[in-house]
Design a protein around this motif. Sequence first.
Motif, PDB file in Angstrom:
ATOM      1  N   ARG A  65       0.813  -1.223   0.000  1.00  0.00           N
ATOM      2  CA  ARG A  65       0.000   0.000   0.000  1.00  0.00           C
ATOM      3  C   ARG A  65       0.846   1.273   0.000  1.00  0.00           C
ATOM      4  O   ARG A  65       0.626   2.189  -0.793  1.00  0.00           O
ATOM      5  CB  ARG A  65      -0.912   0.016   1.235  1.00  0.00           C
ATOM      6  CG  ARG A  65      -2.150  -0.823   1.088  1.00  0.00           C
ATOM      7  CD  ARG A  65      -2.612  -1.340   2.443  1.00  0.00           C
ATOM      8  NE  ARG A  65      -1.802  -2.508   2.756  1.00  0.00           N
ATOM      9  CZ  ARG A  65      -2.182  -3.746   2.503  1.00  0.00           C
ATOM     10  NH1 ARG A  65      -3.378  -3.992   2.062  1.00  0.00           N
ATOM     11  NH2 ARG A  65      -1.362  -4.766   2.715  1.00  0.00           N
ATOM     12  N   THR A  66       1.799   1.341   0.925  1.00  0.00           N
ATOM     13  CA  THR A  66       2.532   2.596   1.114  1.00  0.00           C
ATOM     14  C   THR A  66       3.332   2.942  -0.144  1.00  0.00           C
ATOM     15  O   THR A  66       3.259   4.052  -0.666  1.00  0.00           O
ATOM     16  CB  THR A  66       3.456   2.481   2.339  1.00  0.00           C
ATOM     17  OG1 THR A  66       2.680   2.057   3.455  1.00  0.00           O
ATOM     18  CG2 THR A  66       4.119   3.807   2.658  1.00  0.00           C
ATOM     19  N   ARG A 115      11.456   3.582   3.573  1.00  0.00           N
ATOM     20  CA  ARG A 115      11.048   2.598   4.590  1.00  0.00           C
ATOM     21  C   ARG A 115      12.287   1.826   5.028  1.00  0.00           C
ATOM     22  O   ARG A 115      13.097   1.407   4.186  1.00  0.00           O
ATOM     23  CB  ARG A 115      10.000   1.638   4.023  1.00  0.00           C
ATOM     24  CG  ARG A 115       9.688   0.498   4.986  1.00  0.00           C
ATOM     25  CD  ARG A 115       8.447  -0.245   4.613  1.00  0.00           C
ATOM     26  NE  ARG A 115       7.272   0.538   4.910  1.00  0.00           N
ATOM     27  CZ  ARG A 115       6.018   0.059   4.857  1.00  0.00           C
ATOM     28  NH1 ARG A 115       5.809  -1.196   4.509  1.00  0.00           N
ATOM     29  NH2 ARG A 115       4.995   0.823   5.146  1.00  0.00           N
ATOM     30  N   HIS A 145       5.156   5.845  11.485  1.00  0.00           N
ATOM     31  CA  HIS A 145       4.660   5.683  10.111  1.00  0.00           C
ATOM     32  C   HIS A 145       3.692   6.848   9.892  1.00  0.00           C
ATOM     33  O   HIS A 145       2.472   6.680   9.863  1.00  0.00           O
ATOM     34  CB  HIS A 145       3.961   4.331   9.991  1.00  0.00           C
ATOM     35  CG  HIS A 145       3.655   3.884   8.596  1.00  0.00           C
ATOM     36  ND1 HIS A 145       3.739   4.726   7.507  1.00  0.00           N
ATOM     37  CD2 HIS A 145       3.264   2.675   8.111  1.00  0.00           C
ATOM     38  CE1 HIS A 145       3.412   4.032   6.420  1.00  0.00           C
ATOM     39  NE2 HIS A 145       3.122   2.796   6.758  1.00  0.00           N
ATOM     40  N   GLN A 148       0.796   7.015   7.317  1.00  0.00           N
ATOM     41  CA  GLN A 148      -0.305   6.125   7.710  1.00  0.00           C
ATOM     42  C   GLN A 148      -1.141   6.778   8.810  1.00  0.00           C
ATOM     43  O   GLN A 148      -2.377   6.721   8.788  1.00  0.00           O
ATOM     44  CB  GLN A 148       0.255   4.774   8.205  1.00  0.00           C
ATOM     45  CG  GLN A 148      -0.822   3.786   8.659  1.00  0.00           C
ATOM     46  CD  GLN A 148      -1.575   3.145   7.503  1.00  0.00           C
ATOM     47  OE1 GLN A 148      -0.980   2.785   6.491  1.00  0.00           O
ATOM     48  NE2 GLN A 148      -2.893   3.003   7.632  1.00  0.00           N
ATOM     49  N   ARG A 179       4.528   0.524  14.359  1.00  0.00           N
ATOM     50  CA  ARG A 179       4.799   1.944  14.079  1.00  0.00           C
ATOM     51  C   ARG A 179       3.504   2.673  13.722  1.00  0.00           C
ATOM     52  O   ARG A 179       3.393   3.876  13.930  1.00  0.00           O
ATOM     53  CB  ARG A 179       5.815   2.046  12.942  1.00  0.00           C
ATOM     54  CG  ARG A 179       5.446   1.242  11.698  1.00  0.00           C
ATOM     55  CD  ARG A 179       6.655   1.068  10.792  1.00  0.00           C
ATOM     56  NE  ARG A 179       6.390   0.199   9.650  1.00  0.00           N
ATOM     57  CZ  ARG A 179       7.336  -0.484   9.021  1.00  0.00           C
ATOM     58  NH1 ARG A 179       8.590  -0.420   9.422  1.00  0.00           N
ATOM     59  NH2 ARG A 179       7.055  -1.232   7.984  1.00  0.00           N
ATOM     60  N   VAL A 180       2.530   1.919  13.187  1.00  0.00           N
ATOM     61  CA  VAL A 180       1.234   2.534  12.868  1.00  0.00           C
ATOM     62  C   VAL A 180       0.550   2.987  14.154  1.00  0.00           C
ATOM     63  O   VAL A 180       0.055   4.114  14.252  1.00  0.00           O
ATOM     64  CB  VAL A 180       0.329   1.535  12.105  1.00  0.00           C
ATOM     65  CG1 VAL A 180      -1.058   2.130  11.884  1.00  0.00           C
ATOM     66  CG2 VAL A 180       0.963   1.126  10.789  1.00  0.00           C
ATOM     67  N   ARG A 234      -2.276  -5.560  12.662  1.00  0.00           N
ATOM     68  CA  ARG A 234      -1.859  -6.893  12.213  1.00  0.00           C
ATOM     69  C   ARG A 234      -1.074  -7.585  13.316  1.00  0.00           C
ATOM     70  O   ARG A 234      -0.185  -6.977  13.931  1.00  0.00           O
ATOM     71  CB  ARG A 234      -0.964  -6.739  10.979  1.00  0.00           C
ATOM     72  CG  ARG A 234      -0.473  -8.031  10.369  1.00  0.00           C
ATOM     73  CD  ARG A 234       0.241  -7.735   9.068  1.00  0.00           C
ATOM     74  NE  ARG A 234       1.517  -7.075   9.277  1.00  0.00           N
ATOM     75  CZ  ARG A 234       2.682  -7.706   9.419  1.00  0.00           C
ATOM     76  NH1 ARG A 234       2.730  -9.028   9.407  1.00  0.00           N
ATOM     77  NH2 ARG A 234       3.794  -7.022   9.572  1.00  0.00           N
ATOM     78  N   GLN A 236       1.821  -9.427  14.035  1.00  0.00           N
ATOM     79  CA  GLN A 236       3.038  -9.562  13.238  1.00  0.00           C
ATOM     80  C   GLN A 236       3.585 -10.977  13.447  1.00  0.00           C
ATOM     81  O   GLN A 236       4.324 -11.236  14.384  1.00  0.00           O
ATOM     82  CB  GLN A 236       4.018  -8.437  13.589  1.00  0.00           C
ATOM     83  CG  GLN A 236       3.307  -7.066  13.455  1.00  0.00           C
ATOM     84  CD  GLN A 236       4.217  -5.899  13.166  1.00  0.00           C
ATOM     85  OE1 GLN A 236       5.443  -6.021  13.110  1.00  0.00           O
ATOM     86  NE2 GLN A 236       3.615  -4.731  12.955  1.00  0.00           N
ATOM     87  N   PRO A 274      -4.638  -1.062   9.047  1.00  0.00           N
ATOM     88  CA  PRO A 274      -3.699  -0.522   8.057  1.00  0.00           C
ATOM     89  C   PRO A 274      -3.376  -1.499   6.928  1.00  0.00           C
ATOM     90  O   PRO A 274      -2.882  -1.082   5.880  1.00  0.00           O
ATOM     91  CB  PRO A 274      -2.430  -0.250   8.890  1.00  0.00           C
ATOM     92  CG  PRO A 274      -2.532  -1.179  10.059  1.00  0.00           C
ATOM     93  CD  PRO A 274      -4.002  -1.312  10.349  1.00  0.00           C
ATOM     94  N   GLY A 275      -3.665  -2.790   7.136  1.00  0.00           N
ATOM     95  CA  GLY A 275      -3.277  -3.800   6.170  1.00  0.00           C
ATOM     96  C   GLY A 275      -1.775  -4.057   6.255  1.00  0.00           C
ATOM     97  O   GLY A 275      -1.045  -3.194   6.734  1.00  0.00           O
ATOM     98  N   PRO A 276      -1.311  -5.196   5.849  1.00  0.00           N
ATOM     99  CA  PRO A 276      -2.101  -6.323   5.356  1.00  0.00           C
ATOM    100  C   PRO A 276      -2.855  -7.024   6.484  1.00  0.00           C
ATOM    101  O   PRO A 276      -2.377  -7.064   7.606  1.00  0.00           O
ATOM    102  CB  PRO A 276      -1.032  -7.245   4.742  1.00  0.00           C
ATOM    103  CG  PRO A 276       0.237  -6.915   5.475  1.00  0.00           C
ATOM    104  CD  PRO A 276       0.148  -5.474   5.818  1.00  0.00           C
TER     105      PRO A 276
HETATM  106  C1  NCD Z   1       1.992  -1.457   8.049  1.00  0.00           C
HETATM  107  C2  NCD Z   1       3.480  -1.281   8.164  1.00  0.00           C
HETATM  108  O1  NCD Z   1       4.240  -1.745   7.311  1.00  0.00           O
HETATM  109  O2  NCD Z   1       3.864  -0.637   9.121  1.00  0.00           O
HETATM  110  N1  NCD Z   1       1.471  -1.571   6.785  1.00  0.00           N
HETATM  111  C3  NCD Z   1       1.182  -0.425   6.074  1.00  0.00           C
HETATM  112  O3  NCD Z   1       2.028   0.392   5.830  1.00  0.00           O
HETATM  113  N2  NCD Z   1      -0.096  -0.245   5.691  1.00  0.00           N
HETATM  114  C4  NCD Z   1       1.417  -2.355   9.052  1.00  0.00           C
HETATM  115  C5  NCD Z   1       1.846  -3.793   9.098  1.00  0.00           C
HETATM  116  O4  NCD Z   1       2.752  -4.237   8.403  1.00  0.00           O
HETATM  117  O5  NCD Z   1       1.242  -4.512   9.896  1.00  0.00           O
END
Ligand code: NCD
Length: 316
Positions: A65-66, A115, A145, A148, A179-180, A234, A236, A274-276
């Motif tokens: 997404r990002t 990133r 993030h 986001q 980080r979200v 998510r 992780q 935020p996905g995934p």
């Molecule tokens: C997130 C990330 O990479 O921080 N995804 C995103 O950017 N939408 C969240 C995640 O990986 O769980």
Amino acid sequence: MSYPWLRSDGRLRHLITLDGIPVAVLNRLLDAAQAMAVHAHGGLSLRERLAGSTLCTLFFEPSTRTRSSFQLAATRMGMDLLNFDVTNSSVGKGESDRDTLATLQAMGVDAFAVRHSRDGAVAALAQAASATTVLINAGDGRNAHPSQGLLDMLTLRQAKGSDFSGLRVVICGDVLHSRVARSDIHALRALGTGDIRICGPENLLPDDDVLAGCSVYSNFDDALDGVDAVIMLRLQRERMTQGLVSSLEDYSRAFGLSPERLRRAAPDAVVLHPGPINRGIEIDPAVADGPQSRVLQQVSNGVAVRMAVLAELLGR
Ligand code: NCD
């Protein structure tokens, strides 16, 4: 502590974190993103806006997404785009992050969306960048993030209005590694959110001052009571090997968002992620695809927010 990422004229110099961001700057970005939302999915009207500038996406970690939304945001504002392929680059020969940045800067890149797996890596690159280069943190370690966080706030604003003072929001899941979650908490706090609830297994909650002013819950049913918005994170699963979660079934039973559980929230509550998504683990597919879900609206808003961020940083 004053926010260190502003220029003398009050504009943003880099987008590194939402921690301590002045609320006026945050609202300016959200207003700009809202105005751009109609143009974010194509059309020609903003194609001249940032023409002549170049964005490089520099991703040391995977992303769907990002990265894609930064690419589309840049393209839709007329920028040149360099999708730098870290995996097949001289990074593999040991070239440092700084030398990689300097090399791409010398080719005329004006803005980098970066990133990185290491906390603070993007801030360090911002300190090393030339006077005219702008850096955007597209996620550093478990630290921040910010784009986001902005798109999550835009999504909440569209659903609930721009006065956050009466809002009850719960963030649930693996907060420790997220980080979200950190950027969301920073933004919710800046916007004066009345009730910020944090929920998750005790060993997946941070113990630093990011939780200051939040109420912490270990029981998800209690945390959901009457909330206006639920932000799911998510699990992780790469952390599962560290034994932080006993089993997926136990986790899902305690912290998964099912349709039954969602009934504890306000009837018009919205659900963000935020996905995934791990379908069936932290969120039931019936919720993820259901009427209260704003997951795909978040994705759409991601393009508009990144357009607004590029316009603010590149100053046109
Ligand atoms: C997130 C990330 O990479 O921080 N995804 C995103 O950017 N939408 C969240 C995640 O990986 O769980």
